[in-house]
Design a protein around this motif. Structure first.
Motif, mmCIF file in Angstrom:
data_model
loop_
_atom_site.group_PDB
_atom_site.id
_atom_site.type_symbol
_atom_site.label_atom_id
_atom_site.label_comp_id
_atom_site.label_asym_id
_atom_site.label_seq_id
_atom_site.Cartn_x
_atom_site.Cartn_y
_atom_site.Cartn_z
ATOM 1 N N PRO A 125 -53.646 0.783 108.484
ATOM 2 C CA PRO A 125 -52.312 0.910 109.079
ATOM 3 C C PRO A 125 -51.800 2.346 108.951
ATOM 4 O O PRO A 125 -52.091 3.014 107.968
ATOM 5 C CB PRO A 125 -51.460 -0.033 108.229
ATOM 6 C CG PRO A 125 -52.148 -0.090 106.903
ATOM 7 C CD PRO A 125 -53.613 0.151 107.157
ATOM 8 N N ALA A 157 -44.317 -8.559 105.667
ATOM 9 C CA ALA A 157 -45.262 -8.980 106.705
ATOM 10 C C ALA A 157 -46.689 -8.973 106.199
ATOM 11 O O ALA A 157 -47.499 -9.804 106.600
ATOM 12 C CB ALA A 157 -45.147 -8.062 107.919
ATOM 13 N N CYS A 158 -47.011 -8.040 105.338
ATOM 14 C CA CYS A 158 -48.398 -7.934 104.909
ATOM 15 C C CYS A 158 -48.679 -8.845 103.730
ATOM 16 O O CYS A 158 -48.342 -8.542 102.596
ATOM 17 C CB CYS A 158 -48.780 -6.499 104.556
ATOM 18 S SG CYS A 158 -50.561 -6.417 104.264
ATOM 19 N N ARG A 204 -51.405 -9.427 102.467
ATOM 20 C CA ARG A 204 -52.459 -8.903 101.603
ATOM 21 C C ARG A 204 -51.950 -7.856 100.638
ATOM 22 O O ARG A 204 -52.642 -7.491 99.703
ATOM 23 C CB ARG A 204 -53.579 -8.312 102.462
ATOM 24 C CG ARG A 204 -54.245 -9.351 103.340
ATOM 25 C CD ARG A 204 -55.481 -8.821 103.997
ATOM 26 N NE ARG A 204 -56.421 -8.252 103.038
ATOM 27 C CZ ARG A 204 -57.414 -8.922 102.477
ATOM 28 N NH1 ARG A 204 -57.581 -10.180 102.752
ATOM 29 N NH2 ARG A 204 -58.226 -8.324 101.630
ATOM 30 N N CYS A 210 -50.938 -4.650 101.520
ATOM 31 C CA CYS A 210 -51.289 -3.268 101.868
ATOM 32 C C CYS A 210 -50.064 -2.355 101.853
ATOM 33 O O CYS A 210 -50.184 -1.145 101.721
ATOM 34 C CB CYS A 210 -51.875 -3.186 103.278
ATOM 35 S SG CYS A 210 -53.332 -4.167 103.547
ATOM 36 N N ILE A 211 -48.875 -2.968 102.077
ATOM 37 C CA ILE A 211 -47.680 -2.143 102.288
ATOM 38 C C ILE A 211 -46.630 -2.423 101.219
ATOM 39 O O ILE A 211 -46.350 -3.577 100.894
ATOM 40 C CB ILE A 211 -47.076 -2.433 103.681
ATOM 41 C CG1 ILE A 211 -48.144 -2.252 104.771
ATOM 42 C CG2 ILE A 211 -45.870 -1.544 103.955
ATOM 43 C CD1 ILE A 211 -47.698 -2.681 106.153
ATOM 44 N N CYS A 217 -57.267 -3.891 104.844
ATOM 45 C CA CYS A 217 -56.413 -4.384 105.929
ATOM 46 C C CYS A 217 -57.272 -5.238 106.859
ATOM 47 O O CYS A 217 -58.344 -4.830 107.279
ATOM 48 C CB CYS A 217 -55.829 -3.184 106.675
ATOM 49 S SG CYS A 217 -55.160 -3.563 108.300
ATOM 50 N N THR A 218 -56.756 -6.438 107.181
ATOM 51 C CA THR A 218 -57.540 -7.341 108.029
ATOM 52 C C THR A 218 -57.195 -7.180 109.506
ATOM 53 O O THR A 218 -57.631 -7.962 110.337
ATOM 54 C CB THR A 218 -57.280 -8.802 107.652
ATOM 55 O OG1 THR A 218 -55.873 -9.038 107.792
ATOM 56 C CG2 THR A 218 -57.706 -9.106 106.232
ATOM 57 N N ALA A 219 -56.357 -6.214 109.812
ATOM 58 C CA ALA A 219 -55.969 -5.950 111.201
ATOM 59 C C ALA A 219 -55.260 -7.135 111.839
ATOM 60 O O ALA A 219 -55.354 -7.352 113.038
ATOM 61 C CB ALA A 219 -57.179 -5.543 112.043
ATOM 62 N N CYS A 220 -54.497 -7.911 111.040
ATOM 63 C CA CYS A 220 -53.816 -9.091 111.594
ATOM 64 C C CYS A 220 -52.681 -8.696 112.537
ATOM 65 O O CYS A 220 -52.273 -9.467 113.392
ATOM 66 C CB CYS A 220 -53.289 -9.972 110.468
ATOM 67 S SG CYS A 220 -51.891 -9.252 109.588
ATOM 68 N N GLY A 221 -52.129 -7.502 112.356
ATOM 69 C CA GLY A 221 -51.098 -7.022 113.273
ATOM 70 C C GLY A 221 -49.689 -7.464 112.934
ATOM 71 O O GLY A 221 -48.728 -7.089 113.609
ATOM 72 N N MET A 222 -49.513 -8.252 111.873
ATOM 73 C CA MET A 222 -48.169 -8.755 111.578
ATOM 74 C C MET A 222 -47.198 -7.642 111.179
ATOM 75 O O MET A 222 -46.017 -7.708 111.483
ATOM 76 C CB MET A 222 -48.215 -9.847 110.499
ATOM 77 C CG MET A 222 -48.742 -11.188 110.988
ATOM 78 S SD MET A 222 -48.166 -11.682 112.655
ATOM 79 C CE MET A 222 -46.443 -12.060 112.334
ATOM 80 N N CYS A 223 -47.710 -6.608 110.520
ATOM 81 C CA CYS A 223 -46.819 -5.496 110.177
ATOM 82 C C CYS A 223 -46.347 -4.792 111.448
ATOM 83 O O CYS A 223 -45.188 -4.404 111.560
ATOM 84 C CB CYS A 223 -47.508 -4.520 109.235
ATOM 85 S SG CYS A 223 -49.057 -3.856 109.871
ATOM 86 N N LEU A 243 -52.168 0.531 114.064
ATOM 87 C CA LEU A 243 -53.420 0.253 113.362
ATOM 88 C C LEU A 243 -54.506 1.113 113.996
ATOM 89 O O LEU A 243 -54.681 1.096 115.217
ATOM 90 C CB LEU A 243 -53.792 -1.229 113.479
ATOM 91 C CG LEU A 243 -52.735 -2.228 112.979
ATOM 92 C CD1 LEU A 243 -53.204 -3.658 113.232
ATOM 93 C CD2 LEU A 243 -52.453 -2.013 111.496
HETATM 94 S S1 SF4 Z 1 -52.469 -5.396 109.942
HETATM 95 FE FE1 SF4 Z 1 -52.117 -7.166 108.638
HETATM 96 S S2 SF4 Z 1 -53.381 -6.796 106.837
HETATM 97 FE FE2 SF4 Z 1 -53.240 -4.841 107.925
HETATM 98 S S3 SF4 Z 1 -51.510 -3.803 106.932
HETATM 99 FE FE3 SF4 Z 1 -50.693 -4.908 108.697
HETATM 100 S S4 SF4 Z 1 -50.017 -6.877 107.891
HETATM 101 FE FE4 SF4 Z 1 -51.378 -5.948 106.357
#
Ligand code: SF4
Ligand SMILES: Cc1cc2nc3c(=O)[nH]c(=O)nc-3n(C[C@H](O)[C@H](O)[C@H](O)COP(=O)(O)OP(=O)(O)OC[C@H]3O[C@@H](n4cnc5c(N)ncnc54)[C@H](O)[C@@H]3O)c2cc1C
Ligand code: SF4
Ligand code: FES
Lengths: 115, 530
Positions: free
Chosen positions: B397, B413-414, B416, B418-419, B437-443, B454
């Motif tokens: 990210p 949002a993250c 995991r 990361c933030i 980062c799993t690239a979920c995009g929620m952030c 991302l």
């Molecule tokens: S994309 Fe998902 S896992 Fe990556 S930083 Fe954003 S919320 Fe976290």
């Protein structure tokens, strides 16, 4: 008959709001000209969608005025509606066969006239 | 004359929150609003709000409004619309214009929550049709589905100008420029950056000279001003626009407080003439409270808390909650309010902010303040960006949020971790490169500032992917080509759309992933459809 700019001003697909709920499409008269708008939307919105910008002329200097605040506060948008002057078109809902006319002079807003 | 325990004037976020608090404690509440729909400013706000979860951050304004209304209705709050309150008299009697008749009501307590009105800046041609207030633009496009104009000039770079500017783009209008007489963008950098990367130019230290046109606006002349606000000869520019949108500030609508003989003060920090209130929002007239923008221009988030505090204070005063309960609630609300007032834009620190450094000591981007976007090199300095040597492992990210603003949904949002927004919610978000980062995009979609991207520099040899938040219609198709724009809105060259992800949880913010040459990975920040 639609004026320049007309229906293009309507937002058909909004990225967030998607579509807008509107009443039925009705005809109305603007200075003698037949126009179409959606029942219940503010008169000013229907006029703008038909390309109308000028709502009235001030009495003192004959200056054109149009929508300014869009919430009924400034009185810039007043017109003669079904014979009655000083109607704030930004908050008055459109009805079928309404007769809407450009207003010349006669406004309640003293401040305006001095400008 | 009908009597109520509590009458609230204004059904915006402040008034509705006061009503909810008081009614939930068992009080009988009546709300009057002159508008034909409740919610005040909220129903025009289609963007995601800042703050933290407790401030309803990352929710769009109109949804917050819907929730407040439902809650108020559920508690039995009466809301009388199309009811303009004309005055407050002795013994807390009020007069209300209803159906063309003046009605009188009396209450034990009154809350004034009438919000603010837009300021105007006269200039030659300002009365021409086509010169409109920012609020009018919002009303037309967000309530009635009508573009206020085709080519628009925004005058004013505060949050209102920036947010309405962005909404104009979403409505399909062209925003020709944002101008401001001040040398610096007045609103949040992240709001400005959203506009700049689509190609909207910012002219700071510029003012409007005149509007052109006989019967309606056909253009606008702008000109540069020096540090003492004097026009600089020869600096005039002509912009071909049909609409000039004014966003030059709000003033509290405090007339009613005056009719109630409240002691008033002129306080520039609060936006003008306001009633002097104690910490619960009570004016000098006992039992009359003022909350929200009418008590000082702020935000919906703070207006809601102020409403809560007043509602609780009145409930306590009338014996609906006990002292201990009131003390607990007051403390909770007050803490929440103080969080919002921190930061370089906050009430508390506005004067103190040096505009050179963040509170943590990072250098503030002067380019962001003067042009609306950051230079590519600058971004590397912030805690939201992985150090270069950590970038080879896949998606990471990039958080381009570099000013102290009260906001932290990215952290929530993250899942995991990361933030982090450590400490105060105004601190800059930082990324933890040791968490994958799993690239979920929620952030990306939770960030109201649309400041998170991302990046994957390992996509294919020589190529990177850049995922951006995207809120325009239509959504580009995967496989389609367009232009990658940098932060200033300048085209870098062609980009290909790899993926477009949107779901209900993302609340209309899509994540668009584009493929670009790897050299652009830290530059490409917008995708423009051909
Ligand atoms: S994309 Fe998902 S896992 Fe990556 S930083 Fe954003 S919320 Fe976290
Ligand atoms: C473009 C824009 C973007 C914004 N973005 C954000 C954001 O991202 N986050 C955020 O937290 N805030 C944001 N705000 C600010 C927020 O909208 C306001 O701070 C908030 O609405 C103030 O709430 P309020 O209840 O005090 O006033 P309002 O929402 O203005 O409500 C006042 C109500 O009182 C009624 N009223 C006024 N006078 C009378 C009378 N005499 N009789 C009866 N009724 C009356 C009005 O009709 C209105 O419904 C934004 C504002 C604007 C303009
Ligand atoms: S990056 Fe985080 S703190 Fe900054 S605007 Fe986005 S959600 Fe708010
Ligand atoms: S535009 Fe101001 S009253 Fe209608």
């Amino acid at each position: 008959m639609l004026k320049e700019g007309s229906e293009l001003m309507r937002i058909d697909h909004h990225p967030i709001l998607k579509t807008f709920e509107k009443g039925k499409l009705v005809k109305f008269l603007y200075d003698g000209e037949v126009m179409e708008g959606y029942e219940g939307e503010p008169i000013a919105v229907a006029l703008r969608a038909n390309g109308v910008m000028i709502h009235r002329y001030t009495s003192k200097h004959n200056d054109p005025r149009g929508v300014f605040c869009a919430i009924g506060r400034c009185t810039d948008c007043v017109m003669v509606v079904d014979g009655e002057p000083n109607i704030r078109t930004c908050i008055t809902p459109l009805q079928e066969d309404m007769k809407i006319e450009t207003q010349h002079g006669i406004s309640n807003n003293k401040e305006d006239e001095s400008i | 004359m009908k009597r109520y325990e509590l009458i609230i004037i204004g059904a915006g976020p402040a008034g509705l929150s006061a009503a909810i608090e008081a009614a939930s404690n068992g009080m009988q509440v009546m709300v009057f609003d002159e508008n034909e729909r409740p919610g005040g400013q909220l129903f025009k706000q289609i963007h995601k709000f800042f703050g933290s979860k407790e401030h309803k951050a990352k929710e769009r304004g109109f949804r917050i409004g819907e929730k407040l209304l439902k809650e108020a209705e559920g508690l039995g709050v009466e809301v009388q619309l199309k009811a303009a309150v004309m005055g407050i008299f002795d013994d807390k009697e009020i007069s209300v214009m209803l159906d063309g008749r003046v009605e009188h009501y009396r209450a034990n307590n009154i809350v004034i929550a009438t919000g603010a009105s837009e300021k105007m800046l006269p200039f030659p041609g300002w009365t021409l049709p086509g010169v409109i207030g920012a609020g009018a633009a919002q009303t037309m496009m967000n309530l009635h589905g009508l573009k206020p104009g085709s080519r628009v000039l925004m005058v004013g770079s505060g949050n209102v100008g920036l947010v309405v500017g962005y909404q104009l783009l979403q409505a399909g209008c062209k925003l020709e420029a944002v101008i401001d007489a001040a040398p610096r963008v007045g609103g949040y950098g992240v709001h400005a950056a959203k506009l700049a990367r689509t190609g909207v130019p910012f002219y700071m230290s510029h003012t409007i000279k005149e509007a052109h046109g006989d019967s309606c606006v056909k253009g606008a002349a702008i000109l540069a001003v020096d540090s003492s606000w004097q026009p600089i000869p020869g600096s005039e520019k002509y912009l071909e626009v049909d609409t000039i949108c004014m966003a030059v500030g709000l003033s509290p609508m405090s007339q009613l407080a005056r009719t109630a003989h409240c002691e008033m003060e002129n306080n520039p920090l609060k936006g003008g003439l306001v009633s002097i209130c104690n910490k619960y929002g009570e004016t000098s007239t006992p039992g009359v409270y003022a909350v929200g923008d009418v008590a000082g221009i702020e935000e919906a988030s703070s207006a809601m808390i102020q409403g809560r505090i007043a509602g609780a204070a009145i409930s306590f005063d009338k014996g609906y909650i006990n002292e201990a309960e009131f003390a607990t609630r007051y403390e909770e609300y007050q803490n929440s309010l103080m969080q919002l007032r921190e930061g370089m834009f906050g009430h508390k620190d506005k004067e103190a902010a040096d505009m050179e450094h963040t509170e943590e000591g990072y250098i503030l981007s002067q380019s962001l303040l003067s042009k609306g976007y950051m230079d590519a090199e600058e971004i590397e300095e912030y805690p939201g960006v992985y150090p270069v040597e950590q970038r080879g492992k896949g998606v990471f990210p990039v958080i381009e949020c570099t000013q102290n603003i009260p906001c932290n949904p990215c952290q929530d949002a993250c899942k995991r971790g990361c933030i982090k927004v450590s400490g105060k919610i105004t601190n800059l978000p930082s990324v933890d490169a040791s968490v994958e980062c799993t690239a979920c995009g929620m952030c990306v979609v939770s960030c109201p500032g649309q400041a998170i991207f991302l990046v994957d520099e390992t996509l294919a040899p020589g190529y990177a992917s850049v995922a951006i938040p995207y809120e325009f219609y239509p959504l580009p198709e995967p496989g389609s080509k367009g232009l990658a724009l940098d932060r200033s809105g300048t085209s870098l060259g062609e980009a290909e759309v790899l993926k477009v992800k949107s779901s209900k949880a993302m609340d209309e913010t899509a994540v668009l992933t584009m493929k670009v040459p790897v050299e652009w990975s830290m530059q490409a920040r917008f995708f423009q459809v051909y």
